[in-house]
Write a protein that holds these residues in place. Sequence first.
Motif, PDB file in Angstrom:
ATOM      1  N   GLY A 109       6.246   1.487   5.551  1.00  0.00           N
ATOM      2  CA  GLY A 109       6.286   0.066   5.862  1.00  0.00           C
ATOM      3  C   GLY A 109       6.426  -0.784   4.615  1.00  0.00           C
ATOM      4  N   PRO A 110       6.340  -2.100   4.769  1.00  0.00           N
ATOM      5  CA  PRO A 110       6.555  -3.001   3.636  1.00  0.00           C
ATOM      6  C   PRO A 110       5.464  -2.883   2.581  1.00  0.00           C
ATOM      7  CG  PRO A 110       5.733  -4.209   5.539  1.00  0.00           C
ATOM      8  CD  PRO A 110       6.036  -2.826   6.015  1.00  0.00           C
ATOM      9  N   LYS A 111       5.831  -3.206   1.340  1.00  0.00           N
ATOM     10  CA  LYS A 111       4.911  -3.085   0.200  1.00  0.00           C
ATOM     11  C   LYS A 111       5.101  -4.275  -0.729  1.00  0.00           C
ATOM     12  CE  LYS A 111       5.269   1.975   0.245  1.00  0.00           C
ATOM     13  NZ  LYS A 111       5.972   1.972   1.549  1.00  0.00           N
ATOM     14  N   PHE A 154      -6.739  -7.109   1.892  1.00  0.00           N
ATOM     15  CA  PHE A 154      -5.871  -7.039   0.716  1.00  0.00           C
ATOM     16  C   PHE A 154      -4.547  -6.367   1.061  1.00  0.00           C
ATOM     17  CE2 PHE A 154      -4.505  -4.236  -2.847  1.00  0.00           C
ATOM     18  CZ  PHE A 154      -3.980  -5.221  -3.673  1.00  0.00           C
ATOM     19  N   TYR A 155      -4.622  -5.218   1.705  1.00  0.00           N
ATOM     20  CA  TYR A 155      -3.399  -4.512   2.066  1.00  0.00           C
ATOM     21  C   TYR A 155      -2.626  -5.250   3.155  1.00  0.00           C
ATOM     22  CZ  TYR A 155      -5.117  -0.551  -0.645  1.00  0.00           C
ATOM     23  OH  TYR A 155      -5.565   0.265  -1.658  1.00  0.00           O
ATOM     24  N   ALA A 156      -3.346  -5.952   4.049  1.00  0.00           N
ATOM     25  CA  ALA A 156      -2.665  -6.746   5.076  1.00  0.00           C
ATOM     26  C   ALA A 156      -1.779  -7.802   4.427  1.00  0.00           C
ATOM     27  CB  ALA A 156      -3.689  -7.393   6.007  1.00  0.00           C
ATOM     28  N   PRO A 171       0.811  -1.215   0.000  1.00  0.00           N
ATOM     29  CA  PRO A 171       0.000   0.000   0.000  1.00  0.00           C
ATOM     30  C   PRO A 171       0.848   1.271   0.000  1.00  0.00           C
ATOM     31  CG  PRO A 171       0.121  -0.870   2.216  1.00  0.00           C
ATOM     32  CD  PRO A 171       0.865  -1.840   1.346  1.00  0.00           C
ATOM     33  N   ARG A 172       0.179   2.408  -0.224  1.00  0.00           N
ATOM     34  CA  ARG A 172       0.869   3.696  -0.289  1.00  0.00           C
ATOM     35  C   ARG A 172       1.010   4.294   1.109  1.00  0.00           C
ATOM     36  NH1 ARG A 172      -2.950   3.627  -4.376  1.00  0.00           N
ATOM     37  NH2 ARG A 172      -2.131   3.635  -6.501  1.00  0.00           N
ATOM     38  N   ILE A 228      -7.159   1.925   6.770  1.00  0.00           N
ATOM     39  CA  ILE A 228      -7.425   1.126   5.580  1.00  0.00           C
ATOM     40  C   ILE A 228      -6.193   0.336   5.173  1.00  0.00           C
ATOM     41  CG2 ILE A 228      -7.942   1.235   3.104  1.00  0.00           C
ATOM     42  CD1 ILE A 228      -9.703   3.671   3.717  1.00  0.00           C
ATOM     43  N   PHE A 229      -5.042   1.004   5.091  1.00  0.00           N
ATOM     44  CA  PHE A 229      -3.827   0.357   4.610  1.00  0.00           C
ATOM     45  C   PHE A 229      -3.307  -0.707   5.568  1.00  0.00           C
ATOM     46  CE2 PHE A 229      -2.720   4.334   1.945  1.00  0.00           C
ATOM     47  CZ  PHE A 229      -3.485   3.846   0.891  1.00  0.00           C
ATOM     48  N   HIS A 230      -3.718  -0.662   6.824  1.00  0.00           N
ATOM     49  CA  HIS A 230      -3.265  -1.654   7.795  1.00  0.00           C
ATOM     50  C   HIS A 230      -4.277  -2.767   8.041  1.00  0.00           C
ATOM     51  CE1 HIS A 230       0.035   0.984   9.900  1.00  0.00           C
ATOM     52  NE2 HIS A 230       0.143   0.956   8.580  1.00  0.00           N
ATOM     53  N   ILE A 231      -5.570  -2.497   7.880  1.00  0.00           N
ATOM     54  CA  ILE A 231      -6.597  -3.459   8.292  1.00  0.00           C
ATOM     55  C   ILE A 231      -7.308  -4.131   7.119  1.00  0.00           C
ATOM     56  CG2 ILE A 231      -8.790  -3.670   9.546  1.00  0.00           C
ATOM     57  CD1 ILE A 231      -7.769  -1.639  11.523  1.00  0.00           C
TER      58      ILE A 231
END
Length: 281
Positions: A21-23, A101-103, A17-18, A95-98
């Motif tokens: 942290g890791p992507k 898909f992003y998890a 995610p944007r 959103i990006f953490h929970i």
Amino acid sequence: MAGRQKARRVRRLLPLPRCDGPKLHPFEHQNAPIEWLERLAGDRGSQSGGEGSVFKVRINSRLYALKVFKFFNPLTADNNWDMMVDDSVPLKTVIFHIDPFYAECRAYGRIKQAQGERRLKREVVVPCHGYLFLQERDAQLLREKGVDLDDGVVDNGLLRVNKEDGRVRAIVKDFVPGGAGIDTTRSLRKILRDIRSLNKLGIYVRDIRADNFRAGQLVDFGLSHTEPHCVLDSLDEGMVRHYKVEDLVMFDNMVVEEGLVTNVRAMPNRAYCLKLRSRSR
């Protein structure tokens, strides 16, 4: 000319995610035709209407397992995130953490980095080849087959926050033939070592169960928390300690619930193990 234009569109896709942290990188065959072969039995989507559905597919003559995610809106999600996350945390971070898909993107991003640095063995998890946005024709095909994508939670506010255009998201993984599950003491010892290795990397799977393993490898990170994470950052020290042993507790529960005859335990306290056994009856 058309091929070069498609290549340019793929190159414009950024790792997700944007956020810090890791992507995870995009799948290299982003616009290739997908041959949908079968929905895999036992995936979370078919059983409980959870985070998505998993399919056996063929892309460019190679078999993959494609996990197609439902849309996620934290303002309508029924997972109590708001009771754990500090009010000052931006909605975008939530959103990006929970979002499952992003998890998965964040967990696999950390895993691939650690494997590249040889800090994690490659056989710990089923290999991931990146994320994929479905073409509309494929999304419509799934809808016609009765696959619930939870499109109704998508609104303009959600799209503005995560800067996406409403395309259906998926993650591409190796297809592992055979069923889910674990059986031998040897595989249990390996699985426990693997869980501990992931935890040392700041990845907490939070979904240790027999159905989450193929050939002794973890396959699902949709519920995972990967540091830095807004939930872990918002909890007090005692709750953080609880979260960081949750995978080990779930491993012991899995051993008991599956009726596996073994002395392999993550939490060796005898009274604790007896308590687990009493819960499983």
